[in-house]
Write a protein that holds these residues in place. Structure first.
Motif, PDB file in Angstrom:
ATOM      1  N   ASP A   5      -1.280  -3.981 -12.567  1.00  0.00           N
ATOM      2  CA  ASP A   5      -0.077  -4.742 -12.897  1.00  0.00           C
ATOM      3  C   ASP A   5       1.060  -4.479 -11.912  1.00  0.00           C
ATOM      4  O   ASP A   5       2.224  -4.644 -12.237  1.00  0.00           O
ATOM      5  CB  ASP A   5       0.385  -4.394 -14.314  1.00  0.00           C
ATOM      6  CG  ASP A   5       0.956  -2.988 -14.421  1.00  0.00           C
ATOM      7  OD1 ASP A   5       0.497  -2.103 -13.678  1.00  0.00           O
ATOM      8  OD2 ASP A   5       1.865  -2.779 -15.235  1.00  0.00           O
ATOM      9  N   ARG A   6       0.723  -4.102 -10.691  1.00  0.00           N
ATOM     10  CA  ARG A   6       1.762  -3.753  -9.720  1.00  0.00           C
ATOM     11  C   ARG A   6       2.050  -4.896  -8.763  1.00  0.00           C
ATOM     12  O   ARG A   6       1.239  -5.787  -8.570  1.00  0.00           O
ATOM     13  CB  ARG A   6       1.342  -2.505  -8.959  1.00  0.00           C
ATOM     14  CG  ARG A   6       1.378  -1.279  -9.855  1.00  0.00           C
ATOM     15  CD  ARG A   6       0.792  -0.062  -9.188  1.00  0.00           C
ATOM     16  NE  ARG A   6       0.869   1.102 -10.030  1.00  0.00           N
ATOM     17  CZ  ARG A   6       0.080   1.342 -11.066  1.00  0.00           C
ATOM     18  NH1 ARG A   6      -0.838   0.473 -11.410  1.00  0.00           N
ATOM     19  NH2 ARG A   6       0.209   2.435 -11.778  1.00  0.00           N
ATOM     20  N   TYR A  36      -3.204  -7.132 -16.107  1.00  0.00           N
ATOM     21  CA  TYR A  36      -3.671  -6.116 -17.042  1.00  0.00           C
ATOM     22  C   TYR A  36      -5.135  -6.382 -17.381  1.00  0.00           C
ATOM     23  O   TYR A  36      -5.492  -7.497 -17.779  1.00  0.00           O
ATOM     24  CB  TYR A  36      -2.851  -6.162 -18.340  1.00  0.00           C
ATOM     25  CG  TYR A  36      -1.388  -5.898 -18.149  1.00  0.00           C
ATOM     26  CD1 TYR A  36      -0.914  -4.595 -18.035  1.00  0.00           C
ATOM     27  CD2 TYR A  36      -0.468  -6.933 -18.076  1.00  0.00           C
ATOM     28  CE1 TYR A  36       0.431  -4.338 -17.860  1.00  0.00           C
ATOM     29  CE2 TYR A  36       0.875  -6.693 -17.904  1.00  0.00           C
ATOM     30  CZ  TYR A  36       1.322  -5.392 -17.802  1.00  0.00           C
ATOM     31  OH  TYR A  36       2.660  -5.146 -17.631  1.00  0.00           O
ATOM     32  N   LEU A  52      -0.128 -11.654 -14.328  1.00  0.00           N
ATOM     33  CA  LEU A  52       1.269 -11.228 -14.297  1.00  0.00           C
ATOM     34  C   LEU A  52       2.187 -12.447 -14.293  1.00  0.00           C
ATOM     35  O   LEU A  52       1.795 -13.535 -13.891  1.00  0.00           O
ATOM     36  CB  LEU A  52       1.530 -10.388 -13.045  1.00  0.00           C
ATOM     37  CG  LEU A  52       0.670  -9.141 -12.877  1.00  0.00           C
ATOM     38  CD1 LEU A  52       1.015  -8.446 -11.579  1.00  0.00           C
ATOM     39  CD2 LEU A  52       0.865  -8.205 -14.045  1.00  0.00           C
ATOM     40  N   GLY A  56      11.508   2.986 -11.496  1.00  0.00           N
ATOM     41  CA  GLY A  56      10.096   2.720 -11.711  1.00  0.00           C
ATOM     42  C   GLY A  56       9.342   2.382 -10.438  1.00  0.00           C
ATOM     43  O   GLY A  56       8.134   2.215 -10.466  1.00  0.00           O
ATOM     44  N   PRO A 103       5.651  -1.536 -10.879  1.00  0.00           N
ATOM     45  CA  PRO A 103       4.876  -2.066 -12.003  1.00  0.00           C
ATOM     46  C   PRO A 103       5.643  -3.216 -12.658  1.00  0.00           C
ATOM     47  O   PRO A 103       6.869  -3.276 -12.592  1.00  0.00           O
ATOM     48  CB  PRO A 103       4.749  -0.868 -12.949  1.00  0.00           C
ATOM     49  CG  PRO A 103       5.891   0.009 -12.605  1.00  0.00           C
ATOM     50  CD  PRO A 103       6.188  -0.208 -11.154  1.00  0.00           C
ATOM     51  N   GLN A 104       4.924  -4.128 -13.277  1.00  0.00           N
ATOM     52  CA  GLN A 104       5.591  -5.265 -13.893  1.00  0.00           C
ATOM     53  C   GLN A 104       6.587  -4.820 -14.965  1.00  0.00           C
ATOM     54  O   GLN A 104       7.596  -5.482 -15.185  1.00  0.00           O
ATOM     55  CB  GLN A 104       4.583  -6.246 -14.493  1.00  0.00           C
ATOM     56  CG  GLN A 104       5.274  -7.451 -15.124  1.00  0.00           C
ATOM     57  CD  GLN A 104       4.366  -8.575 -15.446  1.00  0.00           C
ATOM     58  OE1 GLN A 104       3.923  -9.245 -14.542  1.00  0.00           O
ATOM     59  NE2 GLN A 104       4.093  -8.786 -16.712  1.00  0.00           N
ATOM     60  N   SER A 105       6.361  -3.691 -15.606  1.00  0.00           N
ATOM     61  CA  SER A 105       7.273  -3.216 -16.651  1.00  0.00           C
ATOM     62  C   SER A 105       8.647  -2.839 -16.097  1.00  0.00           C
ATOM     63  O   SER A 105       9.611  -2.772 -16.850  1.00  0.00           O
ATOM     64  CB  SER A 105       6.653  -2.018 -17.380  1.00  0.00           C
ATOM     65  OG  SER A 105       6.429  -0.963 -16.465  1.00  0.00           O
ATOM     66  N   ALA A 106       8.767  -2.606 -14.781  1.00  0.00           N
ATOM     67  CA  ALA A 106      10.062  -2.267 -14.186  1.00  0.00           C
ATOM     68  C   ALA A 106      10.818  -3.498 -13.698  1.00  0.00           C
ATOM     69  O   ALA A 106      11.952  -3.397 -13.254  1.00  0.00           O
ATOM     70  CB  ALA A 106       9.860  -1.295 -13.024  1.00  0.00           C
TER      71      ALA A 106
END
Length: 123
Positions: A17-18, A58, A81, A95, A110-113
């Motif tokens: 997921d990067r 993911y 993504l 992140g 990462p996508q979460s950041a």
């Protein structure tokens, strides 16, 4: 094979997921006209840059049960993504991981950041 601007990123594979992000050049002046030293913008908690490459997404876990009707050579499936190549991403620096590739500075994020994306798409 010589790496040119056309194919220099074809060899890179981004995992999971990067995202590979090229940071955009920060403004040297504030809105009021003050000049900022180079290190000030780099220490900001939030940065922005353009998405160069994305990972597959993911991975979806494979079911544990063996079912006779399934193919044995089933490929791994991914949830894609939201970010796409060319998007302007605003992300948290905490992140991100800074890397140097062929003398240029990039971030692996990462996508979460990712906080927000700007996409140049006509609706």
């Amino acid at each position: 094979m010589r790496i040119t601007s056309d194919n220099r990123f074809k060899k890179l594979i981004v995992i999971g997921d990067r995202l590979l992000i090229k940071p955009s050049q920060p403004d040297e002046r504030t809105a009021s006209g003050l000049y900022l030293p180079p290190g000030v913008q780099e220490k900001e908690k939030v940065q922005q840059g353009y998405v160069i490459k994305t990972g597959p997404g993911y991975a979806i876990p494979m079911p544990v049960d063996d079912e006779p009707w399934k193919n044995e050579d089933e490929q791994v499936k991914y949830v894609p993504l939201q970010a796409k190549e060319g998007d302007l991403a605003i992300f948290l620096l905490s992140g991100a991981t800074e890397v140097m590739y062929e003398g240029d500075r990039y971030f692996i994020v990462p996508q979460s950041a990712i906080l927000m994306l700007e996409r140049e798409e006509e609706l």
